[in-house]
Structure formats: C-alpha cells, structure tokens
Design a protein around this motif. Structure first.
Motif, PDB file in Angstrom:
ATOM      1  N   THR A   1       0.809  -1.224   0.000  1.00 14.17           N
ATOM      2  CA  THR A   1       0.000   0.000   0.000  1.00 14.17           C
ATOM      3  C   THR A   1       0.839   1.271   0.000  1.00 14.17           C
ATOM      4  OG1 THR A   1      -0.111  -0.038   2.402  1.00 14.17           O
ATOM      5  CG2 THR A   1      -1.975  -1.032   1.227  1.00 14.17           C
ATOM      6  N   ALA A   2       2.143   1.161   0.318  1.00 15.36           N
ATOM      7  CA  ALA A   2       2.965   2.382   0.406  1.00 15.36           C
ATOM      8  C   ALA A   2       2.901   3.205  -0.895  1.00 15.36           C
ATOM      9  CB  ALA A   2       4.398   2.024   0.774  1.00 15.36           C
ATOM     10  N   PRO A   3       3.045   2.564  -2.077  1.00 11.02           N
ATOM     11  CA  PRO A   3       2.946   3.363  -3.309  1.00 11.02           C
ATOM     12  C   PRO A   3       1.552   3.987  -3.472  1.00 11.02           C
ATOM     13  CG  PRO A   3       3.865   1.193  -3.780  1.00 11.02           C
ATOM     14  CD  PRO A   3       3.373   1.162  -2.371  1.00 11.02           C
ATOM     15  N   MET A   4       0.534   3.304  -2.951  1.00 11.25           N
ATOM     16  CA  MET A   4      -0.841   3.837  -3.075  1.00 11.25           C
ATOM     17  C   MET A   4      -0.993   5.097  -2.221  1.00 11.25           C
ATOM     18  SD  MET A   4      -2.853   0.226  -2.724  1.00 11.25           S
ATOM     19  CE  MET A   4      -2.116  -1.271  -3.370  1.00 11.25           C
ATOM     20  N   TYR A   5      -0.501   5.030  -0.985  1.00  6.44           N
ATOM     21  CA  TYR A   5      -0.570   6.210  -0.105  1.00  6.44           C
ATOM     22  C   TYR A   5       0.163   7.383  -0.752  1.00  6.44           C
ATOM     23  CZ  TYR A   5      -2.416   3.681   3.982  1.00  6.44           C
ATOM     24  OH  TYR A   5      -3.207   2.983   4.857  1.00  6.44           O
ATOM     25  N   LEU A   6       1.379   7.109  -1.270  1.00  6.65           N
ATOM     26  CA  LEU A   6       2.173   8.215  -1.836  1.00  6.65           C
ATOM     27  C   LEU A   6       1.522   8.768  -3.099  1.00  6.65           C
ATOM     28  CD1 LEU A   6       5.909   7.220  -1.211  1.00  6.65           C
ATOM     29  CD2 LEU A   6       4.255   8.331   0.285  1.00  6.65           C
ATOM     30  N   ALA A   7       0.945   7.886  -3.914  1.00  6.29           N
ATOM     31  CA  ALA A   7       0.269   8.348  -5.136  1.00  6.29           C
ATOM     32  C   ALA A   7      -0.918   9.231  -4.760  1.00  6.29           C
ATOM     33  CB  ALA A   7      -0.192   7.150  -5.967  1.00  6.29           C
ATOM     34  N   HIS A   8      -1.676   8.777  -3.773  1.00  3.12           N
ATOM     35  CA  HIS A   8      -2.846   9.543  -3.336  1.00  3.12           C
ATOM     36  C   HIS A   8      -2.416  10.913  -2.808  1.00  3.12           C
ATOM     37  CE1 HIS A   8      -6.899  10.204  -1.895  1.00  3.12           C
ATOM     38  NE2 HIS A   8      -6.447  10.434  -0.676  1.00  3.12           N
ATOM     39  N   GLN A   9      -1.341  10.912  -1.997  1.00  5.25           N
ATOM     40  CA  GLN A   9      -0.832  12.189  -1.461  1.00  5.25           C
ATOM     41  C   GLN A   9      -0.358  13.117  -2.575  1.00  5.25           C
ATOM     42  OE1 GLN A   9       2.261  11.123   1.371  1.00  5.25           O
ATOM     43  NE2 GLN A   9       0.747  10.131   2.674  1.00  5.25           N
ATOM     44  N   ALA A  10       0.157  12.516  -3.658  1.00  4.25           N
ATOM     45  CA  ALA A  10       0.682  13.317  -4.777  1.00  4.25           C
ATOM     46  C   ALA A  10      -0.444  13.761  -5.719  1.00  4.25           C
ATOM     47  CB  ALA A  10       1.726  12.514  -5.541  1.00  4.25           C
ATOM     48  N   GLY A  11      -1.656  13.417  -5.392  1.00  2.00           N
ATOM     49  CA  GLY A  11      -2.794  13.848  -6.212  1.00  2.00           C
ATOM     50  C   GLY A  11      -3.002  13.008  -7.465  1.00  2.00           C
ATOM     51  N   ILE A  12      -2.367  11.846  -7.515  1.00  3.22           N
ATOM     52  CA  ILE A  12      -2.565  10.953  -8.666  1.00  3.22           C
ATOM     53  C   ILE A  12      -3.856  10.170  -8.443  1.00  3.22           C
ATOM     54  CG2 ILE A  12      -1.615   8.947  -9.903  1.00  3.22           C
ATOM     55  CD1 ILE A  12       1.161   9.946  -9.037  1.00  3.22           C
ATOM     56  N   PRO A  13      -4.775  10.205  -9.391  1.00  2.41           N
ATOM     57  CA  PRO A  13      -6.029   9.480  -9.158  1.00  2.41           C
ATOM     58  C   PRO A  13      -5.812   7.964  -9.220  1.00  2.41           C
ATOM     59  CG  PRO A  13      -6.006  10.486 -11.353  1.00  2.41           C
ATOM     60  CD  PRO A  13      -4.715  10.861 -10.696  1.00  2.41           C
ATOM     61  N   ILE A  14      -6.113   7.314  -8.116  1.00  4.59           N
ATOM     62  CA  ILE A  14      -6.020   5.846  -8.112  1.00  4.59           C
ATOM     63  C   ILE A  14      -7.317   5.274  -7.545  1.00  4.59           C
ATOM     64  CG2 ILE A  14      -3.496   5.749  -7.825  1.00  4.59           C
ATOM     65  CD1 ILE A  14      -4.043   4.931  -4.863  1.00  4.59           C
ATOM     66  N   HIS A  15      -7.542   4.014  -7.900  1.00  2.00           N
ATOM     67  CA  HIS A  15      -8.661   3.279  -7.316  1.00  2.00           C
ATOM     68  C   HIS A  15      -8.148   1.873  -7.027  1.00  2.00           C
ATOM     69  CE1 HIS A  15     -11.868   0.223  -7.861  1.00  2.00           C
ATOM     70  NE2 HIS A  15     -12.450   0.989  -6.958  1.00  2.00           N
ATOM     71  N   VAL A  16      -8.436   1.377  -5.817  1.00  2.00           N
ATOM     72  CA  VAL A  16      -7.888   0.079  -5.416  1.00  2.00           C
ATOM     73  C   VAL A  16      -8.996  -0.975  -5.340  1.00  2.00           C
ATOM     74  CG1 VAL A  16      -6.500  -1.130  -3.683  1.00  2.00           C
ATOM     75  CG2 VAL A  16      -6.160   1.341  -4.042  1.00  2.00           C
ATOM     76  N   TRP A  17      -8.777  -2.077  -6.055  1.00  2.00           N
ATOM     77  CA  TRP A  17      -9.646  -3.254  -5.904  1.00  2.00           C
ATOM     78  C   TRP A  17      -9.099  -4.063  -4.733  1.00  2.00           C
ATOM     79  CZ3 TRP A  17     -13.951  -3.044  -8.612  1.00  2.00           C
ATOM     80  CH2 TRP A  17     -13.961  -2.468  -9.885  1.00  2.00           C
ATOM     81  N   VAL A  18      -9.892  -4.248  -3.709  1.00  2.00           N
ATOM     82  CA  VAL A  18      -9.436  -4.928  -2.493  1.00  2.00           C
ATOM     83  C   VAL A  18     -10.027  -6.329  -2.439  1.00  2.00           C
ATOM     84  CG1 VAL A  18      -9.431  -4.830   0.035  1.00  2.00           C
ATOM     85  CG2 VAL A  18      -9.322  -2.696  -1.284  1.00  2.00           C
ATOM     86  N   ASP A  19      -9.199  -7.347  -2.620  1.00  2.00           N
ATOM     87  CA  ASP A  19      -9.685  -8.729  -2.457  1.00  2.00           C
ATOM     88  C   ASP A  19     -10.127  -8.943  -1.013  1.00  2.00           C
ATOM     89  OD1 ASP A  19      -9.131  -9.510  -5.024  1.00  2.00           O
ATOM     90  OD2 ASP A  19      -7.309 -10.625  -4.531  1.00  2.00           O
ATOM     91  N   GLU A  20     -11.289  -9.532  -0.814  1.00  2.00           N
ATOM     92  CA  GLU A  20     -11.750  -9.709   0.570  1.00  2.00           C
ATOM     93  C   GLU A  20     -10.801 -10.589   1.387  1.00  2.00           C
ATOM     94  OE1 GLU A  20     -14.858 -13.355  -0.467  1.00  2.00           O
ATOM     95  OE2 GLU A  20     -15.489 -11.783   0.889  1.00  2.00           O
ATOM     96  N   THR A  21     -10.199 -11.610   0.715  1.00  2.00           N
ATOM     97  CA  THR A  21      -9.165 -12.457   1.315  1.00  2.00           C
ATOM     98  C   THR A  21      -9.699 -13.396   2.401  1.00  2.00           C
ATOM     99  OG1 THR A  21      -7.659 -10.582   0.959  1.00  2.00           O
ATOM    100  CG2 THR A  21      -6.755 -12.500   2.065  1.00  2.00           C
TER     101      THR A  21
END
Ligand code: MRU
Length: 366
Positions: free
Chosen positions: A177-197
């Motif tokens: 998730t670290a790249p996701m947090y940083l992308a979100h902080q940088a204003g890059i639009p992301i969407h995460v598909w979360v496997d229920e697991t």
C-alpha cells in the motif's frame, strides 16, 4: 487517523502497546503487551499480523523476556525465549530474522539490565528501519503508478491488492500500500480493488478500513472477481506483499495470491510484489518445496464474523460435519512476478536481480 504507528513502547507504563487487529473494523482497540508470552500470543492469535509487524513484535517480545528475567541462566533462557517465539507462526521469515538479530545484540560480557536495554534499543531500531523501508518502497512503487498514469493520459490507475500488506501489516505505510498512499498524497487518481481475502478477510476488514481512513478510493471484491476484472481492462496493476521471498524470487504470500498472479499473467497485467529485505530468505532457492506453509484452525473457514445491528457475532457457514482445509499462504513462482519492489529499488524476481540490489549477500550465495 490517531497514531500512525501500529506498535509502540509506552515509556510511562513500561510496556508495549499495539492495535488489536482482531476487532477491526468494528472496534479500534489498543492492547498492552508486557511479557514474552503475551507477545507470542499476540502473534499466534493474530492480534498483530503481517510479516514486518510480526518481526517487530517478536523483537519487543525478546526485550520483554530479558526485562522480566530474574534467574541466573540468562543466555540459555534467552535462547529458549527465541525458540518459543519462533514457533509462533511458520511462514513469515521476518519473525526468525528479527529474533536472530535480537539475539546477536546481547553479550555474555554485559549485565541483564544492560542486555535488556540493548534489546529495547534493537526493537526500536528495527521499527524505524521498517518505517524507512516502507517509505523507500513507496517511492519506487510510485514511479510505476506514475508511468501507468502517463500511459492512460491521466485516467485513474486501477490497482488490485490481496490480503492486507498495509500499515496494519507493518509499522507505517505498508509494503504493497505504500505506493498507493504516496500516489494519493501526490494527487494521482487511483482506485484500489481490495480482495476480501477469505478466510480471515484481511482485505475486507483491514485493507478497506485503512484505505477508507486515508480517503483512498477503493472497492472490496470477492476473492474470485479479479480474473473477470482483468479480462475487462479494469485492472492496470497488481501489487501484493510477501511473507517470505526466496533468493530465486519465489514469493509466499496470503493464500490466493498465486491465482491472482496467474490471471495477471494471462491478461498481460504487471504483477509486482513489494517487500522489505527483512522478508527475504537468503537461504532458500525454491519457494514451492522449501517454504513452510502455515495451516490454521478450520474454524477460520467454517465460521464467519460480522456486525448484526451493533454487535459482533460469529456464524457457521457450512454443514457442521464437513471437513475443511485452511492453508494460510501459497507460493507464486518467480516467473509470474513482473518485479520486486524493495527498499533499494525494483528488481527482477530472480537470484541475479536480487543480488544486484543486495551485492553484500553474494559471497554466501554464489
Ligand atoms: O496471515 P497474515 O494476515 O499475517 O498474512 C499477511 C500477508 O499475507 C501479507 O500480505 C504479508 O504479510 C505482507 S505484509 C506487508
């Protein structure tokens, strides 16, 4: 978000505190750990879980064993404590790594209180190291997300992840998730598909909670959905974590990771694994035959927990007499991994790739 860290030493109380992950997302409770046995129970009962956090908890456990010791056989007692802690969960190598490093910090030349202080310093240092590793992995993974965003002309980047390789599995930021947090902080639009697991639902319960707290757009999906999404161009990138990666790049991670890697490969979707070097087993070369796979209590499969009105209940979801199997992890062969995101950069999932980033490990592995 409160304390961004998942574990800390409380100086006033002289004990360790951590989030009790068994109750999330319904309740956010802090639990105290003040003995070796409590540290071990925290690991076996999955009060803490996730490879790097298991390692840090074990390091604190070694400190608590020393701090509470009052006999005359200190070093043999510490060796016993090490073996006892190591037997808590078999797959994540961070556990043995942290315990062995902790043992190597103590000395027969020092008093018990001096050794105990060294062990606390070590646990704090390992914690900081893991935080630093997460930040570095985040930065390298961010470059992958930025590149995909360029290719998509600024459209949101859809990332699929499995289990919880987030803040709750580490100390801060996570691995996958670290790249996701940083992308979100940088204003890059992301969407995460979360496997229920399934069966413990770490994706649905923990990753979804974490991403929600951080305001990151995400959607929880049943575990079998990823392949369908990939066939329809709805996944740009897969990032998962690892509990143990062998020197040849095979990756053990939460059960079901392998199936995601197969589907990603079939659909030409990049499949990255983010892992700190504390999750690399430098002694293993073949993940499938050599990594011990944890088998857990069948109740995790036969029972499910959920909120009914405002109370948490446990429900049986299959016939009482049906046998169940509960393998905790699987191994994704290196050939299905596009790259390993480490604190030193991104490399091929191969012995050559790993040793290029960690040349100091070459001597005992050539
Ligand atoms: O059984 P768990 O919840 O400890 O399993 C955790 C995982 O499989 C994570 O993906 C892995 O530890 C990577 S953690 C950053």
């Amino acid at each position: 978000m409160g304390n961004p860290q998942t574990i800390w030493y409380n100086i006033e109380k002289n004990l360790v505190e951590t989030i009790d992950q068994r109750y999330l997302p319904f309740q956010n409770l802090i639990i105290e750990i003040s003995t070796l046995n409590e540290a071990r129970t925290a690991i076996t009962e999955m009060i803490v879980r996730g490879a790097p956090l298991i390692g840090v908890t074990a390091a604190y456990g070694m400190y608590l064993a020393a701090r509470n010791y009052s006999g005359i056989e200190f070093h043999s007692e510490m060796n016993r404590a090490a073996d006892w802690l190591k037997s808590s969960r078999p797959t994540a190598i961070n556990l043995a790594f942290a315990i062995d490093e902790a043992l190597s910090t103590i000395s027969t030349q020092l008093t018990v209180p001096e050794n105990s202080n060294l062990l606390l310093e070590y646990a704090e240092e390992l914690k900081q190291r893991e935080i630093g590793f997460s930040e570095k992995m985040g930065g390298f993974g961010l470059e992958i997300i930025q590149e995909i965003r360029r290719q998509k002309n600024g459209e949101p980047v859809n990332i699929l992840t499995h289990c919880n390789a987030g803040r709750l599995a580490t100390v801060e930021l996570g691995t996958a998730t670290a790249p996701m947090y940083l992308a979100h902080q940088a204003g890059i639009p992301i969407h995460v598909w979360v496997d229920e697991t399934r069966p413990r639902n770490q994706g649905a319960r923990l990753t979804a909670w974490e991403l929600g707290e951080a305001g990151i757009p995400h959607t929880v999906i049943p575990d079998n959905t990823g392949g369908h999404l990939m066939q329809h161009g709805m996944v740009d990138l897969v990032i998962v974590g690892s509990d143990r990666t062998t020197l040849n790049g095979d990756v053990a991670n939460k059960i079901g990771t392998y199936l995601k890697a197969l589907a990603a490969s079939d659909n030409g979707i990049p499949f990255y694994v983010a892992l700190p070097s504390t999750s690399i087993d430098w002694n293993l070369n073949d993940g499938i035959s050599e990594i011990p796979i944890e088998q857990r209590d069948g109740r995790e499969v036969s029972m499910m927990e959920g909120l009914l009105v405002d109370q948490v209940h446990e429900f049986r979801i299959l016939p009482e007499k049906s046998p169940v199997a509960n393998y905790g992890f699987d191994v994704t062969p290196a050939r299905l991994v596009t790259g390993l995101i480490t604190e030193r950069g991104i490399c091929k999932a191969s012995k050559e790739g790993i040793l290029k980033l960690f040349p100091e490990k070459t001597s005992n592995n050539d």
